[in-house]
Design a protein around this motif. Structure first.
Motif, PDB file in Angstrom:
ATOM      1  N   GLU A  49      19.112  60.060  46.419  1.00 31.48           N
ATOM      2  CA  GLU A  49      20.525  60.172  46.800  1.00 31.48           C
ATOM      3  C   GLU A  49      21.090  61.313  45.960  1.00 31.48           C
ATOM      4  O   GLU A  49      21.150  61.202  44.726  1.00 31.48           O
ATOM      5  CB  GLU A  49      21.250  58.863  46.514  1.00 31.48           C
ATOM      6  N   LEU A 140      25.067  52.495  54.977  1.00 29.79           N
ATOM      7  CA  LEU A 140      25.344  52.810  53.581  1.00 29.79           C
ATOM      8  C   LEU A 140      25.865  54.244  53.484  1.00 29.79           C
ATOM      9  O   LEU A 140      25.181  55.161  53.033  1.00 29.79           O
ATOM     10  CB  LEU A 140      24.090  52.621  52.719  1.00 29.79           C
ATOM     11  N   LYS A 145      29.125  52.962  50.624  1.00 28.24           N
ATOM     12  CA  LYS A 145      28.294  53.561  49.575  1.00 28.24           C
ATOM     13  C   LYS A 145      29.083  53.731  48.277  1.00 28.24           C
ATOM     14  O   LYS A 145      28.576  53.424  47.196  1.00 28.24           O
ATOM     15  CB  LYS A 145      27.746  54.910  50.041  1.00 28.24           C
TER      16      LYS A 145
END
Length: 168
Positions: A49, A140, A145
Motif C-alpha cells: 500500500e 477497502l 481505508k
C-alpha cells in the motif's frame, strides 16, 4: 472553606508530583534522553500500500513528540527506531448464509528495532500487529481505508510507545 482547602491542596500536590518527576501524565520514561530518531519504515509486505510507510513513520514521530519532551532528529538520536512493514493482508472473517464473506479483516504487522543509546538493556527487536474489520460489501478504499489505517496505526504506534518508554 473546606472545599477551598481541598482545591489548594490538590493543586499544590499535583505541582509537586510533576515538578519532582514522581509522575508524568504521559506515562513515558525517557530517562536522560533528549533526542529521538525514527527512520522511514520500508514496506516489505507482499501486498504494498503506497502511502502506508509514510503514514506509519509520521504517526510514530508525532506520538513521541506529542507525549514526550524529546526533540526529533534525523541522525544520532538518543532513542532510535527502525524497522519495516512485514505484512499487509486482507482476510475474510465471517460468512453469510450464501457462503460469501460478511466481514473482512485488514491486518498490518510491523517489525521494530529500538535502540536506547543511554540504556542498552532496554533495546529490543519486536513484531507489532493489529487489525481492523470492515463489511465485505465495502471496498477497502476512501473512507473505509482511512478509518482502518487510523485504527491500526494508532494501536501499533501506542504499542511501540508502551514497549519502549511506557512504564507498564
Amino acid at each position: 472553606m473546606k472545599k477551598l482547602f481541598y482545591i489548594i491542596a490538590f493543586i499544590v500536590s499535583s505541582t509537586l508530583f510533576i515538578s519532582c518527576g514522581i509522575y508524568g501524565f504521559t506515562g513515558g520514561d525517557v530517562g536522560d534522553a533528549k533526542t529521538i530518531q525514527v527512520d522511514y519504515f520500508q514496506n516489505q509486505a507482499q501486498l504494498i500500500e503506497p502511502e502506508l510507510s509514510q503514514q506509519l513513520t509520521q504517526e510514530l514521530q508525532d506520538l513521541f513528540t506529542r507525549q514526550t519532551n524529546l526533540t526529533l532528529t534525523s541522525t544520532n538520536g538518543d532513542l532510535y527506531f527502525s524497522g519495516e512493514i512485514t505484512s499487509y493482508r486482507i482476510t475474510p472473517m465471517s460468512a453469510t448464509s450464501q457462503q460469501t464473506a460478511a466481514q473482512n479483516r485488514l491486518t498490518i504487522s510491523v517489525n521494530v528495532r529500538y535502540i536506547n543509546k543511554l540504556d542498552e538493556k532496554k533495546n529490543f527487536e519486536q513484531q507489532f500487529s493489529f487489525y481492523s474489520d470492515y463489511p465485505a460489501r465495502q471496498q477497502l478504499t476512501g473512507g473505509v481505508k482511512e478509518t482502518a489505517f487510523k485504527e491500526i496505526l494508532e494501536r501499533i504506534t501506542q504499542d511501540i510507545f508502551n514497549a519502549s518508554v511506557g512504564k507498564w
